[in-house]
Design a protein around this motif. Structure first.
Motif, PDB file in Angstrom:
ATOM      1  N   LEU A   1       0.824  -1.213   0.000  1.00  0.00           N
ATOM      2  CA  LEU A   1       0.000   0.000   0.000  1.00  0.00           C
ATOM      3  C   LEU A   1       0.857   1.262   0.000  1.00  0.00           C
ATOM      4  O   LEU A   1       0.496   2.266  -0.623  1.00  0.00           O
ATOM      5  CB  LEU A   1      -0.938  -0.012   1.206  1.00  0.00           C
ATOM      6  N   ALA A   2       2.002   1.211   0.677  1.00  0.00           N
ATOM      7  CA  ALA A   2       2.917   2.352   0.662  1.00  0.00           C
ATOM      8  C   ALA A   2       3.456   2.587  -0.746  1.00  0.00           C
ATOM      9  O   ALA A   2       3.557   3.728  -1.204  1.00  0.00           O
ATOM     10  CB  ALA A   2       4.064   2.119   1.641  1.00  0.00           C
ATOM     11  N   ALA A   3       3.789   1.500  -1.420  1.00  0.00           N
ATOM     12  CA  ALA A   3       4.285   1.606  -2.798  1.00  0.00           C
ATOM     13  C   ALA A   3       3.209   2.166  -3.721  1.00  0.00           C
ATOM     14  O   ALA A   3       3.470   3.052  -4.545  1.00  0.00           O
ATOM     15  CB  ALA A   3       4.751   0.244  -3.296  1.00  0.00           C
ATOM     16  N   LYS A   4       1.998   1.655  -3.580  1.00  0.00           N
ATOM     17  CA  LYS A   4       0.887   2.130  -4.411  1.00  0.00           C
ATOM     18  C   LYS A   4       0.595   3.608  -4.140  1.00  0.00           C
ATOM     19  O   LYS A   4       0.294   4.382  -5.077  1.00  0.00           O
ATOM     20  CB  LYS A   4      -0.356   1.286  -4.130  1.00  0.00           C
ATOM     21  N   ASP A   5       0.704   4.013  -2.895  1.00  0.00           N
ATOM     22  CA  ASP A   5       0.481   5.411  -2.544  1.00  0.00           C
ATOM     23  C   ASP A   5       1.518   6.314  -3.213  1.00  0.00           C
ATOM     24  O   ASP A   5       1.178   7.386  -3.738  1.00  0.00           O
ATOM     25  CB  ASP A   5       0.539   5.585  -1.020  1.00  0.00           C
ATOM     26  N   ARG A   6       2.779   5.882  -3.208  1.00  0.00           N
ATOM     27  CA  ARG A   6       3.830   6.661  -3.870  1.00  0.00           C
ATOM     28  C   ARG A   6       3.607   6.721  -5.378  1.00  0.00           C
ATOM     29  O   ARG A   6       3.852   7.752  -6.013  1.00  0.00           O
ATOM     30  CB  ARG A   6       5.201   6.056  -3.560  1.00  0.00           C
ATOM     31  N   LEU A   7       3.129   5.627  -5.932  1.00  0.00           N
ATOM     32  CA  LEU A   7       2.842   5.603  -7.371  1.00  0.00           C
ATOM     33  C   LEU A   7       1.722   6.585  -7.699  1.00  0.00           C
ATOM     34  O   LEU A   7       1.815   7.339  -8.681  1.00  0.00           O
ATOM     35  CB  LEU A   7       2.454   4.186  -7.795  1.00  0.00           C
ATOM     36  N   ASP A   8       0.676   6.600  -6.881  1.00  0.00           N
ATOM     37  CA  ASP A   8      -0.438   7.521  -7.107  1.00  0.00           C
ATOM     38  C   ASP A   8       0.006   8.980  -6.992  1.00  0.00           C
ATOM     39  O   ASP A   8      -0.554   9.861  -7.660  1.00  0.00           O
ATOM     40  CB  ASP A   8      -1.565   7.244  -6.104  1.00  0.00           C
ATOM     41  N   LYS A   9       1.013   9.224  -6.169  1.00  0.00           N
ATOM     42  CA  LYS A   9       1.531  10.581  -5.981  1.00  0.00           C
ATOM     43  C   LYS A   9       2.617  10.921  -7.010  1.00  0.00           C
ATOM     44  O   LYS A   9       3.243  11.972  -6.911  1.00  0.00           O
ATOM     45  CB  LYS A   9       2.086  10.742  -4.565  1.00  0.00           C
ATOM     46  N   LYS A  10       2.832  10.026  -7.947  1.00  0.00           N
ATOM     47  CA  LYS A  10       3.814  10.203  -9.030  1.00  0.00           C
ATOM     48  C   LYS A  10       5.255  10.265  -8.514  1.00  0.00           C
ATOM     49  O   LYS A  10       6.131  10.830  -9.161  1.00  0.00           O
ATOM     50  CB  LYS A  10       3.499  11.447  -9.854  1.00  0.00           C
ATOM     51  N   GLN A  11       5.471   9.641  -7.368  1.00  0.00           N
ATOM     52  CA  GLN A  11       6.834   9.501  -6.847  1.00  0.00           C
ATOM     53  C   GLN A  11       7.357   8.138  -7.315  1.00  0.00           C
ATOM     54  O   GLN A  11       7.484   7.182  -6.550  1.00  0.00           O
ATOM     55  CB  GLN A  11       6.829   9.623  -5.320  1.00  0.00           C
ATOM     56  N   TYR A  12       7.658   8.079  -8.596  1.00  0.00           N
ATOM     57  CA  TYR A  12       7.846   6.791  -9.259  1.00  0.00           C
ATOM     58  C   TYR A  12       9.086   6.033  -8.778  1.00  0.00           C
ATOM     59  O   TYR A  12       9.042   4.812  -8.631  1.00  0.00           O
ATOM     60  CB  TYR A  12       7.918   7.009 -10.770  1.00  0.00           C
ATOM     61  N   LYS A  13      10.166   6.727  -8.541  1.00  0.00           N
ATOM     62  CA  LYS A  13      11.382   6.027  -8.104  1.00  0.00           C
ATOM     63  C   LYS A  13      11.192   5.401  -6.727  1.00  0.00           C
ATOM     64  O   LYS A  13      11.618   4.263  -6.490  1.00  0.00           O
ATOM     65  CB  LYS A  13      12.564   6.987  -8.105  1.00  0.00           C
TER      66      LYS A  13
END
Length: 267
Positions: free
Chosen positions: A45-57
């Protein structure tokens, strides 16, 4: 790469959302985060949250952590492809390719394999340079997209890949034309002919074919083989009769005929 860099992010995003929650994977060789033990749900969920925030790396690093800490969980396989997708969005194409290829090595017959092949192909595709540069990446894009269409011809990924293959082939033909014109300017007629001939033989459905035929007319005349020049001009006349390239080839052949007619015949 001039007009060839077309994104397909919507298609990829839809595909990622549709990935099933199953499978296992080996530990990731890449670890951009310090090891802090966390349960799989929290990590994912933390990874998905970063992806949604466009923090791709950061998203990619967290998806890698799912693999590293929970390699046999039902989340690991999905995290592997989500990580590859995150690297792609971050324009870290090398890691995107490695992650997708690692998935294929571990799960070669998996239902999500077409998507992994697509990620490899599109990651090469996005790195294509203009025709003045080395075209190794362009050939890798062509090879990987071609493998996708051969293995999974009826998937939506293959449909998009076929469109990109046409653009890639046109790009490679453009490189051959650029090199051929370079040789022609230097008067290296045979070397130029080889390049123009390759466009006709290998990339005949591209936009560069009419010019290649006209250039062949030029170089064959320069080499002193007017019969071959006439053949190239005839093909150009048959297939592209209204083009400016045909008009140029016609004038070349007419000038050659006029030159021959002006030579006094032996008594």
């Amino acid at each position: 790469m001039r007009a060839y860099r077309f994104r397909s992010l919507a298609l990829v995003a839809i595909a990622v959302v549709a990935l099933p929650l199953a499978g296992c994977s080996r530990k990731s060789a890449r670890a951009d985060l310090p090891y802090v033990a966390r349960d799989v749900g929290t990590l994912y969920l933390a990874a998905k949250d970063r992806l949604d925030k466009k923090q791709y790396k950061l998203a990619a690093a967290l998806f890698d952590e799912v693999e590293r800490q929970h390699p046999y969980s039902v989340w690991a396989r999905r995290a592997q492809l989500m990580g590859a997708f995150s690297y792609y969005l971050a324009k870290d194409y090398s890691n995107a390719i490695q992650s997708a290829q690692r998935f294929l090595a571990v799960h070669p017959g998996n239902r999500d394999a077409p998507y992994a092949y697509y990620l490899v192909g599109i990651s090469y595709y996005e790195q294509i340079q203009d025709v003045t540069r080395d075209q190794k990446i362009t050939q890798q894009a062509l090879d990987s997209l071609g493998e996708l269409t051969r293995r999974y011809p009826n998937t939506r990924y293959a449909a998009d890949a076929r469109l990109k293959i046409d653009l890639v082939r046109d790009h490679l033909a453009g490189k051959e034309m650029e090199v051929g014109r370079f040789y022609e300017r230097r008067g290296q007629w045979l070397a130029a002919t080889v390049r123009f001939r390759n466009v006709i033989d290998t990339y005949q459905t591209t936009t560069h074919t009419p010019e290649a035929l006209m250039r062949l007319t030029e170089t064959y005349l320069a080499l002193g083989v007017p019969e071959e020049a006439n053949k190239a001009a005839a093909v150009l006349s048959s297939n592209y009769p209204g083009s400016d390239w045909y008009q140029r080839a016609y004038k070349l052949m007419q000038a050659h005929q006029d030159k021959l007619a002006a030579v006094p015949k032996a008594q």
